[in-house]
Design a protein around this motif. Structure first.
Motif, mmCIF file in Angstrom:
data_model
loop_
_atom_site.group_PDB
_atom_site.id
_atom_site.type_symbol
_atom_site.label_atom_id
_atom_site.label_comp_id
_atom_site.label_asym_id
_atom_site.label_seq_id
_atom_site.Cartn_x
_atom_site.Cartn_y
_atom_site.Cartn_z
ATOM 1 N N MET A 77 1.825 -0.866 -0.197
ATOM 2 C CA MET A 77 -0.201 0.005 -0.221
ATOM 3 C C MET A 77 0.752 1.340 0.249
ATOM 4 O O MET A 77 2.046 0.914 0.902
ATOM 5 C CB MET A 77 -0.966 0.083 1.388
ATOM 6 N N VAL A 78 0.094 2.583 -0.599
ATOM 7 C CA VAL A 78 0.986 3.347 -0.963
ATOM 8 C C VAL A 78 -0.077 4.582 -0.369
ATOM 9 O O VAL A 78 -1.308 4.408 -0.550
ATOM 10 C CB VAL A 78 1.316 3.477 -2.172
ATOM 11 N N GLY A 86 -3.970 3.043 -0.469
ATOM 12 C CA GLY A 86 -3.947 3.324 1.264
ATOM 13 C C GLY A 86 -4.731 3.705 1.592
ATOM 14 O O GLY A 86 -5.624 3.925 2.082
ATOM 15 N N ARG A 87 -5.422 4.821 1.133
ATOM 16 C CA ARG A 87 -6.310 6.371 1.512
ATOM 17 C C ARG A 87 -7.209 5.934 1.823
ATOM 18 O O ARG A 87 -8.499 5.898 2.285
ATOM 19 C CB ARG A 87 -6.017 7.721 1.280
#
Length: 308
Positions: A97-98, A199-200
């Motif tokens: 995830m980023v 990720g958000r």
């Protein structure tokens, strides 16, 4: 969120297709599955039963576009479901995830929003349903309790699904709430397939799962849809009952930024929107975000929730 895997999605869709749907004879034999058997689906799609079983168990690696299209045909998937199937098949085995940078609305989308003036309610949504911009009429129709300048600052942007599922101010706004709730969840499901490492977005879905039993129940149904048009029946605190149709306009080169406009379904609703537009016409407000605008955090977010 394991319902997001390719295998889980295939199983949910296999369970929904009966032998009669695809012209298979069962000769009255007892069946232990609600839909097609794995070997039946594999035969109809032209793949081996062993290979399909590995696909459903997420152990077959990458499936070709031809195989995915064949499965989509047998499973009678619509265009959105087929796109989701392909998105899931392209996901890496190990997701990292980023946290993407805050979105900035495309300049051409903002130009189009400004050109509408206050004649119709309009909102620019980001990929996760964050409000990137809105006109005064759109703000007054859906979220007047939220600071109008909140979209200008990424940390304070209201989010469509948060408002719908978690904000008590909008709990009674929608008369066709059940239909719209399904649309919200189906769109987030589609978005999660398009952006598996966001990720958000994952945080948003997790937050909704934790704080809304309604959302969690609908998420388990694994419905997928893009939701670009449809009816919206409102019970506005000032205008009363207002019936509109929502329509999403997407720039081909910036598909993440969706301009949604709301048009009346009948004369009474048109009159109500005209009153709303007249009431906001005297308030000058830029449609494009302007950094540094003061305001407060939208009251819809529970304590400890991520704000973007």
């Amino acid at each position: 969120m394991r319902t997001d895997s390719l295998g889980a999605f295939l199983k949910t869709r296999r369970d929904r297709v009966t032998p009669d749907d695809v012209g298979l004879r069962t000769y009255g034999t007892a069946r232990r599955v609600p839909g097609l058997r794995r070997e039946e689906l594999a035969q109809l799609a032209g793949v081996s039963a062993g290979y399909y079983t590995r696909l459903e168990q997420d152990q077959a690696g990458t499936a070709s576009a031809q195989v995915l299209d064949a499965l989509a045909r047998v499973l009678m998937l619509d265009a959105d479901e087929t796109a989701h199937l392909h998105n899931l098949a392209r996901r890496p085995a190990a997701l990292r995830m980023v946290r993407p940078r805050p979105e900035r609305p495309d300049a051409r989308v903002l130009t189009l929003l400004r050109s509408l003036g206050e004649s119709v309610p309009a909102i620019v949504w980001g990929r996760r349903g964050d409000v990137l911009a809105w006109n005064r009429t759109g703000h007054a129709l859906f979220a007047e309790h939220v600071d109008f300048g909140a979209p200008d600052e990424p940390s304070r942007r209201p989010t469509n699904a948060r408002l719908f599922f978690l904000d008590p101010h909008t709990r009674d706004l929608y008369r066709n709430r059940e239909e719209l709730a399904r649309a919200h969840v189906a769109y987030l499901r589609l978005a999660s397939g398009r952006y598996p490492t966001d990720g958000r977005l994952a945080e948003l879905i997790g937050e909704l799962m934790m704080h809304s039993a309604e959302f969690a129940s609908l998420w388990a149904r694994v419905e997928v849809a893009d939701c670009t048009t449809g009816p919206m029946n409102l019970r506005h605190p000032v205008l009363g009952d207002v019936d509109v149709d929502y329509q999403v306009w997407i720039q081909p080169d910036s598909p993440d930024h969706r301009l949604e406009i709301y048009t009346p379904q009948d004369v009474a609703s048109a009159d109500a929107l005209n009153l709303l537009a007249a009431g906001t016409a005297g308030t000058a407000a830029p449609a494009a975000p302007a950094a540094g605008r003061p305001g407060t955090r939208p009251p819809s977010l529970p304590a400890g929730s991520p704000s973007a």
